[in-house]
Design an enzyme around this catalytic site. Structure first.
Site, short mmCIF file in Angstrom:
data_model
loop_
_atom_site.label_atom_id
_atom_site.label_comp_id
_atom_site.label_asym_id
_atom_site.label_seq_id
_atom_site.Cartn_x
_atom_site.Cartn_y
_atom_site.Cartn_z
N CYS A 82 0.71 -0.48 0.29
CA CYS A 82 1.61 -0.01 1.13
C CYS A 82 2.33 -1.22 2.36
CB CYS A 82 1.10 1.46 2.30
SG CYS A 82 1.84 2.06 3.38
N HIS A 177 -1.18 5.54 -1.19
CA HIS A 177 -2.91 4.74 -1.17
C HIS A 177 -3.29 5.89 -2.24
CE1 HIS A 177 -2.53 2.96 2.36
NE2 HIS A 177 -1.25 3.39 3.02
N GLU A 179 -5.95 4.53 -3.56
CA GLU A 179 -7.83 4.34 -2.73
C GLU A 179 -8.09 5.17 -2.05
OE1 GLU A 179 -5.50 2.42 -2.14
OE2 GLU A 179 -5.30 2.27 0.59
N1 GLN Z 1 4.10 1.07 8.01
C1 GLN Z 1 2.54 0.14 8.33
C2 GLN Z 1 3.46 -1.56 7.63
O1 GLN Z 1 4.70 -1.84 8.10
C3 GLN Z 1 2.54 0.34 6.24
C4 GLN Z 1 1.36 1.51 6.30
C5 GLN Z 1 0.64 1.77 5.70
O2 GLN Z 1 0.16 0.79 5.22
N2 GLN Z 1 -0.43 2.38 5.55
O3 GLN Z 1 2.74 -2.22 8.24
#
Ligand code: GLN
Length: 203
Positions: A82, A177, A179
């Site tokens: 992410c 994610h 994890e």
């Molecule tokens: N929206 C977040 C970002 O721009 C990422 C979200 C996440 O890691 N769950 O970093």
């Protein structure tokens, strides 16, 4: 076996604990990385989910941007989830003013690509590289890979074609994610790369 693989979790912000716990469960020796010396002691790095603009800023405040870029250039395995995927992208769309990334993957990533209506959702996706059993994937204000270069392997896409898992050499990234879902296969794949990298280093 000559001891367990030593890998780091970048511990500036984000879901550091979840990654550390999962990696330990898989038998890795886990170091929380905030400094250059800690990075130098590991054979792989996980960049957690969280807020990419914050991790970016803190990495510069902690003088970690250059060492991480050097480690990536040296071929160290890195797995980003992410926000971590955003930080591995050569190009970031919809970043905050002045947002930078470590880069390394020839991809263009759009932050918060699912919009406000779908802040988070869960779904099952096929990831052929990980076998037949589908992956349960949790997306939280997740990015999408909007362009992947010729050297990038697309590991998974949603039904509408949105790319959500990619690999380029020793770099691995997912929009979601694993994890938080007890999905271990991405981390196992990362650890296998770290093990190979460690072996190649000592040879
Ligand atoms: N929206 C977040 C970002 O721009 C990422 C979200 C996440 O890691 N769950 O970093």
């Amino acid at each position: 076996m000559a001891g367990s693989t030593r890998v780091g979790v970048l511990a500036l912000q984000g879901d550091v604990r979840e990654h550390a716990a999962l990696l330990m469960q898989l038998g890795a020796d886990v170091v929380l990385v905030r400094r250059r010396e800690e990075l130098a002691a590991v054979d792989g790095l996980v960049i957690p989910g969280g807020e990419s603009s914050v991790i970016d800023k803190l990495s510069r405040i902690f003088d970690m941007q250059a060492p991480i870029r050097d480690a990536i250039a040296a071929g160290m395995p890195v797995y980003g989830t992410c926000a971590g995927l955003i930080l591995l992208a050569d190009t970031v769309r919809d970043g905050i003013d002045g947002q930078e990334s470590f880069g390394g993957m020839d991809i263009e990533v759009r932050r918060n690509a699912f919009g406000r209506q779908t802040e988070s959702f869960e779904t099952e996706i096929d990831v052929p590289a990980l076998g037949d059993r589908p992956v349960r994937a949790t997306f939280i204000r997740a990015p999408i890979v909007e362009r992947a270069g010729a050297d990038v392997e697309v590991l998974a896409a949603l039904a509408d074609g949105a790319i959500v898992a990619v690999e380029q050499g020793n770099l691995l990234g997912t929009s979601f994610h694993p994890e938080v879902d007890g999905e271990t296969r991405f981390h196992e794949r990362f650890l296998a790369k770290a093990r190979d990298f460690a072996e190649a280093r000592t040879r």
